[in-house]
Enzyme design. Structure first.
Site, PDB file in Angstrom:
ATOM      1  N   CYS A   1       0.834  -1.209   0.000  1.00 36.11           N
ATOM      2  CA  CYS A   1       0.000   0.000   0.000  1.00 36.11           C
ATOM      3  C   CYS A   1       0.871   1.263   0.000  1.00 36.11           C
ATOM      4  O   CYS A   1       1.743   1.415   0.859  1.00 36.11           O
ATOM      5  CB  CYS A   1      -0.908  -0.038   1.232  1.00 36.11           C
ATOM      6  SG  CYS A   1      -1.728   1.514   1.577  1.00 36.11           S
TER       7      CYS A   1
ATOM      8  N   CYS B   1       0.752   3.293   3.250  1.00 38.13           N
ATOM      9  CA  CYS B   1       1.524   2.652   4.327  1.00 38.13           C
ATOM     10  C   CYS B   1       3.012   2.943   4.127  1.00 38.13           C
ATOM     11  O   CYS B   1       3.742   3.168   5.095  1.00 38.13           O
ATOM     12  CB  CYS B   1       1.272   1.151   4.362  1.00 38.13           C
ATOM     13  SG  CYS B   1      -0.296   0.695   5.130  1.00 38.13           S
TER      14      CYS B   1
ATOM     15  N   ASP C   1      -1.153  16.517  -1.165  1.00 32.78           N
ATOM     16  CA  ASP C   1      -1.471  15.625  -2.280  1.00 32.78           C
ATOM     17  C   ASP C   1      -0.492  15.891  -3.427  1.00 32.78           C
ATOM     18  O   ASP C   1      -0.151  17.040  -3.721  1.00 32.78           O
ATOM     19  CB  ASP C   1      -2.916  15.864  -2.747  1.00 32.78           C
ATOM     20  CG  ASP C   1      -3.426  14.740  -3.614  1.00 32.78           C
ATOM     21  OD1 ASP C   1      -4.318  14.002  -3.168  1.00 32.78           O
ATOM     22  OD2 ASP C   1      -2.928  14.593  -4.761  1.00 32.78           O
TER      23      ASP C   1
ATOM     24  N   ASN D   1     -13.527   9.828  -0.366  1.00 28.61           N
ATOM     25  CA  ASN D   1     -13.980   8.989  -1.474  1.00 28.61           C
ATOM     26  C   ASN D   1     -13.945   7.529  -1.034  1.00 28.61           C
ATOM     27  O   ASN D   1     -12.961   7.088  -0.429  1.00 28.61           O
ATOM     28  CB  ASN D   1     -13.075   9.196  -2.697  1.00 28.61           C
ATOM     29  CG  ASN D   1     -13.196  10.597  -3.264  1.00 28.61           C
ATOM     30  OD1 ASN D   1     -14.266  11.198  -3.222  1.00 28.61           O
ATOM     31  ND2 ASN D   1     -12.103  11.123  -3.791  1.00 28.61           N
TER      32      ASN D   1
ATOM     33  N   GLY E   1     -15.124   6.997  -6.277  1.00 28.00           N
ATOM     34  CA  GLY E   1     -13.922   7.537  -6.914  1.00 28.00           C
ATOM     35  C   GLY E   1     -12.650   7.294  -6.129  1.00 28.00           C
ATOM     36  O   GLY E   1     -11.643   7.969  -6.350  1.00 28.00           O
TER      37      GLY E   1
ATOM     38  N   THR F   1      -9.206   5.851  -5.312  1.00 32.19           N
ATOM     39  CA  THR F   1      -8.149   5.243  -6.123  1.00 32.19           C
ATOM     40  C   THR F   1      -7.034   4.647  -5.272  1.00 32.19           C
ATOM     41  O   THR F   1      -6.270   3.814  -5.753  1.00 32.19           O
ATOM     42  CB  THR F   1      -7.523   6.268  -7.098  1.00 32.19           C
ATOM     43  OG1 THR F   1      -6.993   7.360  -6.349  1.00 32.19           O
ATOM     44  CG2 THR F   1      -8.548   6.779  -8.093  1.00 32.19           C
TER      45      THR F   1
ATOM     46  N   HIS G   1      -6.387   2.995   1.073  1.00 32.73           N
ATOM     47  CA  HIS G   1      -5.997   3.234   2.471  1.00 32.73           C
ATOM     48  C   HIS G   1      -6.800   4.472   2.855  1.00 32.73           C
ATOM     49  O   HIS G   1      -6.670   5.529   2.196  1.00 32.73           O
ATOM     50  CB  HIS G   1      -4.484   3.472   2.554  1.00 32.73           C
ATOM     51  CG  HIS G   1      -3.945   3.719   3.942  1.00 32.73           C
ATOM     52  ND1 HIS G   1      -2.858   3.039   4.465  1.00 32.73           N
ATOM     53  CD2 HIS G   1      -4.325   4.604   4.916  1.00 32.73           C
ATOM     54  CE1 HIS G   1      -2.603   3.470   5.695  1.00 32.73           C
ATOM     55  NE2 HIS G   1      -3.483   4.436   5.992  1.00 32.73           N
TER      56      HIS G   1
ATOM     57  N   HIS H   1      -8.394   7.762   3.581  1.00 31.82           N
ATOM     58  CA  HIS H   1      -7.807   9.105   3.588  1.00 31.82           C
ATOM     59  C   HIS H   1      -8.899  10.148   3.489  1.00 31.82           C
ATOM     60  O   HIS H   1      -9.904   9.955   2.811  1.00 31.82           O
ATOM     61  CB  HIS H   1      -6.784   9.286   2.458  1.00 31.82           C
ATOM     62  CG  HIS H   1      -7.287   8.876   1.101  1.00 31.82           C
ATOM     63  ND1 HIS H   1      -7.363   7.557   0.703  1.00 31.82           N
ATOM     64  CD2 HIS H   1      -7.757   9.609   0.066  1.00 31.82           C
ATOM     65  CE1 HIS H   1      -7.850   7.502  -0.528  1.00 31.82           C
ATOM     66  NE2 HIS H   1      -8.103   8.730  -0.932  1.00 31.82           N
TER      67      HIS H   1
ATOM     68  N   HIS I   1      -9.496  13.980   2.301  1.00 32.05           N
ATOM     69  CA  HIS I   1      -8.942  15.127   1.571  1.00 32.05           C
ATOM     70  C   HIS I   1      -9.376  16.405   2.298  1.00 32.05           C
ATOM     71  O   HIS I   1     -10.546  16.530   2.686  1.00 32.05           O
ATOM     72  CB  HIS I   1      -9.518  15.216   0.161  1.00 32.05           C
ATOM     73  CG  HIS I   1      -9.207  14.068  -0.749  1.00 32.05           C
ATOM     74  ND1 HIS I   1      -8.262  14.140  -1.751  1.00 32.05           N
ATOM     75  CD2 HIS I   1      -9.738  12.823  -0.843  1.00 32.05           C
ATOM     76  CE1 HIS I   1      -8.231  12.993  -2.425  1.00 32.05           C
ATOM     77  NE2 HIS I   1      -9.124  12.171  -1.886  1.00 32.05           N
TER      78      HIS I   1
HETATM   79  P1  5GP Z   1      -8.673   9.136  -3.947  1.00 34.41           P
HETATM   80  O1  5GP Z   1      -8.899   9.298  -5.421  1.00 34.41           O
HETATM   81  O2  5GP Z   1      -8.388   7.692  -3.576  1.00 34.41           O
HETATM   82  O3  5GP Z   1      -9.756   9.736  -3.082  1.00 34.41           O
HETATM   83  O4  5GP Z   1      -7.399  10.004  -3.598  1.00 34.41           O
HETATM   84  C1  5GP Z   1      -6.117   9.535  -3.694  1.00 34.41           C
HETATM   85  C2  5GP Z   1      -5.237  10.759  -3.737  1.00 34.41           C
HETATM   86  O5  5GP Z   1      -3.920  10.366  -3.453  1.00 34.41           O
HETATM   87  C3  5GP Z   1      -5.224  11.471  -5.083  1.00 34.41           C
HETATM   88  O6  5GP Z   1      -5.655  12.811  -4.919  1.00 34.41           O
HETATM   89  C4  5GP Z   1      -3.765  11.363  -5.529  1.00 34.41           C
HETATM   90  O7  5GP Z   1      -3.313  12.526  -6.179  1.00 34.41           O
HETATM   91  C5  5GP Z   1      -3.041  11.136  -4.219  1.00 34.41           C
HETATM   92  N1  5GP Z   1      -1.816  10.353  -4.321  1.00 34.41           N
HETATM   93  C6  5GP Z   1      -1.656   9.169  -4.983  1.00 34.41           C
HETATM   94  N2  5GP Z   1      -0.395   8.720  -4.847  1.00 34.41           N
HETATM   95  C7  5GP Z   1       0.239   9.617  -4.053  1.00 34.41           C
HETATM   96  C8  5GP Z   1       1.584   9.699  -3.556  1.00 34.41           C
HETATM   97  O8  5GP Z   1       2.427   8.830  -3.792  1.00 34.41           O
HETATM   98  N3  5GP Z   1       1.889  10.788  -2.796  1.00 34.41           N
HETATM   99  C9  5GP Z   1       0.968  11.759  -2.496  1.00 34.41           C
HETATM  100  N4  5GP Z   1       1.371  12.776  -1.735  1.00 34.41           N
HETATM  101  N5  5GP Z   1      -0.297  11.710  -2.951  1.00 34.41           N
HETATM  102  C10 5GP Z   1      -0.661  10.657  -3.717  1.00 34.41           C
HETATM  103 ZN    ZN Z   2      -2.098   1.213   3.819  1.00 36.08          ZN
END
Ligand code: 5GP
Ligand code: ZN
Length: 113
Positions: free
Chosen positions: A3, A6, A29, A86, A92, A94, A97, A99, A101
């Site tokens: 992950c 992680c 982000d 999300n 949405g 992606t 883990h 999180h 925003h």
């Molecule tokens: P989700 O789409 O799952 O709600 O948000 C995942 C977020 O993680 C996205 O906004 C994406 O830009 C961010 N993200 C993905 N990989 C990384 C990373 O390696 N480092 C950081 N700082 N953000 C990441």
């Molecule tokens: Zn994780």
């Protein structure tokens, strides 16, 4: 554990941290969608909010109260901000883990896309 969040928790991947304590970290982000775009995550791996149980009640409360403190630190408290979690495919999500925003420093439209 493969992950990516992680790995960020364990400092195996770099991140621009804005807050850390024993239970959570907050970091910028990598693809910001607003002038302020911070992710707040539990250090404990939970794939999404769906996997949280009674045992995580205190952790979830801690995250939300700290988000308000982080918003103050990021200087978006007074003008307002948006918190987004999300969840799953239609939500949405992606990165699997949990999180939160935090978006700020611009007006956020409603309803979201
Ligand atoms: P989700 O789409 O799952 O709600 O948000 C995942 C977020 O993680 C996205 O906004 C994406 O830009 C961010 N993200 C993905 N990989 C990384 C990373 O390696 N480092 C950081 N700082 N953000 C990441
Ligand atoms: Zn994780």
């Amino acid at each position: 554990m493969s992950c990516i969040f992680c790995k960020i928790v364990n400092n195996e991947l770099p991140s621009q941290k804005v807050y850390e304590d024993d239970k959570i970290i907050a970091f910028n982000d990598v693809h910001p969608e607003a002038p302020v775009h911070v992710l707040v995550i539990p250090k404990k791996h939970l794939a999404s909010i769906r996997e949280a149980t009674e045992e995580d009640k205190e952790l979830l409360g801690h995250i939300q109260l700290k988000i308000v403190e982080i918003a103050k630190q990021l200087k978006v408290y007074d003008e307002g901000f948006r918190i987004v979690v999300n969840t799953g495919d239609n939500g949405g999500q992606t990165v699997n883990h949990l999180h939160y925003h935090i978006f700020g420093k611009r007006f956020m439209k409603w309803p979201p896309g």
